[in-house]
Design an enzyme around this catalytic site. Structure first.
Site, short mmCIF file in Angstrom:
data_model
loop_
_atom_site.label_atom_id
_atom_site.label_comp_id
_atom_site.label_asym_id
_atom_site.label_seq_id
_atom_site.Cartn_x
_atom_site.Cartn_y
_atom_site.Cartn_z
N GLU A 1 2.33 3.51 10.72
CA GLU A 1 2.97 4.64 11.39
C GLU A 1 4.01 4.14 12.39
O GLU A 1 3.80 3.13 13.05
CB GLU A 1 1.91 5.48 12.12
CG GLU A 1 0.91 6.13 11.18
CD GLU A 1 -0.14 6.98 11.90
OE1 GLU A 1 -0.01 7.22 13.12
OE2 GLU A 1 -1.10 7.39 11.23
N SER B 1 -7.39 8.08 7.27
CA SER B 1 -8.09 9.37 7.33
C SER B 1 -9.56 9.18 6.95
O SER B 1 -10.38 10.08 7.17
CB SER B 1 -7.43 10.39 6.40
OG SER B 1 -7.22 9.85 5.11
N GLU C 1 5.02 13.51 7.72
CA GLU C 1 3.83 14.34 7.93
C GLU C 1 4.12 15.46 8.94
O GLU C 1 4.63 15.21 10.04
CB GLU C 1 2.66 13.48 8.44
CG GLU C 1 1.39 14.34 8.65
CD GLU C 1 0.09 13.57 8.72
OE1 GLU C 1 0.11 12.33 8.59
OE2 GLU C 1 -0.95 14.23 8.90
O1 KIV Z 1 -4.58 8.38 6.29
C1 KIV Z 1 -4.06 9.26 5.59
O2 KIV Z 1 -4.72 9.98 4.82
C2 KIV Z 1 -2.63 9.46 5.70
C3 KIV Z 1 -2.03 10.56 4.90
C4 KIV Z 1 -2.14 11.81 5.66
C5 KIV Z 1 -0.63 10.29 4.54
O3 KIV Z 1 -1.98 8.77 6.43
#
Ligand code: KIV
Length: 261
Positions: free
Chosen positions: A114, A45, A181
């Site tokens: 993922e 993120s 998620e």
């Molecule tokens: O990259 C991220 O912040 C995530 C979270 C949403 C779990 O994968």
């Protein structure tokens, strides 16, 4: 308090619900760690929160390694999890293992990736190599182009069965925990009850064993779109803007810096 390990994180299932968050630099990771956050994710993120991209897809392995190293350098107690960026584990299992090894070499305690059933072979290889894996099923932001947007998953019977199958598959492959998620609350509750490993929810209701919040959402550093499941525990964007503006005004007015004798 001692350093969190994969084992202590797992042992908390059914005992304490754990509030976990992301961090991408030494400054905020230190604060989160000092405040008792048990697990810090160096999330991809960062593409959206730190690097100004619309999605997580452009994040590079070098950026993940640099951020993971900064976080790991200062964290004393939290479990540090490095989030494998898009392309770093879809490029063949040998390259994926090498990239995961690189994350541990710069200080991560574990990696996150993922995918459900389709990444189980890789999860097995990584865990056999001694690399703890935190899985991520339900809405997987790296698949945003396949979904046509960031969309809640598991809303239909078929979709829910797919998420359940993915969660069971990653547990069987050796993941030490699984992120759920953006799935319906009752589906997350069902999976949490069905699995031995902890579930970490984000947009998945209150029943998961742990929660994630993206640090910028938690601290109110992001004042663009705020997802409905987010709670802002501070409004630091406002405070930072106020401080910047006060500084600019004081320099213009000649009141900063003060004259020295
Ligand atoms: O990259 C991220 O912040 C995530 C979270 C949403 C779990 O994968």
């Amino acid at each position: 308090m001692k350093k969190w390990t994969v084992a202590t994180f797992q042992a908390a299932k059914g005992q304490t619900r754990l509030g976990c968050c992301t961090a991408y630099d030494a400054c905020f990771a230190r604060l989160a760690d000092q405040a008792g956050v048990p697990c810090i994710l160096v999330g991809d993120s960062m593409g959206m929160t730190m690097l100004g991209y619309e999605t997580t897809l452009p994040v590079k392995m070098e950026e993940t390694l640099s951020a993971t190293a900064a976080v790991a350098r200062v964290v004393k107690e939290a479990l540090v999890v490095s989030d494998m960026p898009f392309g770093s584990y879809q490029c063949g299992d040998d390259a994926a293992v090498a990239n995961a090894v690189a994350c541990l070499k710069v200080g991560a305690d574990a990696i996150k990736l993922e995918g459900g059933a389709r990444v189980c072979g890789l999860i097995r290889r990584l865990t056999e190599a001694g690399i703890p894996v935190l899985a991520h099923v339900g809405m997987m932001p790296q698949s945003v182009n396949a979904y046509g947007g960031f969309k809640t998953q598991g809303k239909t019977r078929e979709g829910a069965d797919r998420v359940i199958e993915d969660a069971r598959a990653v547990e069987a492959a050796g993941a030490f925990a699984v992120t759920l998620e953006c799935v319906p609350d009752d589906l997350a509750a069902h999976i949490t009850a069905a699995l031995r490993i902890p579930t970490i929810g984000i947009g998945a209701g209150p029943v998961c064993d742990a929660q994630w919040l993206v640090m910028h959402d938690l601290l109110g550093l992001n004042d663009g779109h705020v997802p409905s499941f987010v709670r802002q525990y501070a409004h630091l964007a406002e405070e930072a803007r106020r401080a910047f503006a006060a500084y600019v005004a004081e320099v213009a007015a000649g009141t900063f810096p003060p004259a020295r004798a």
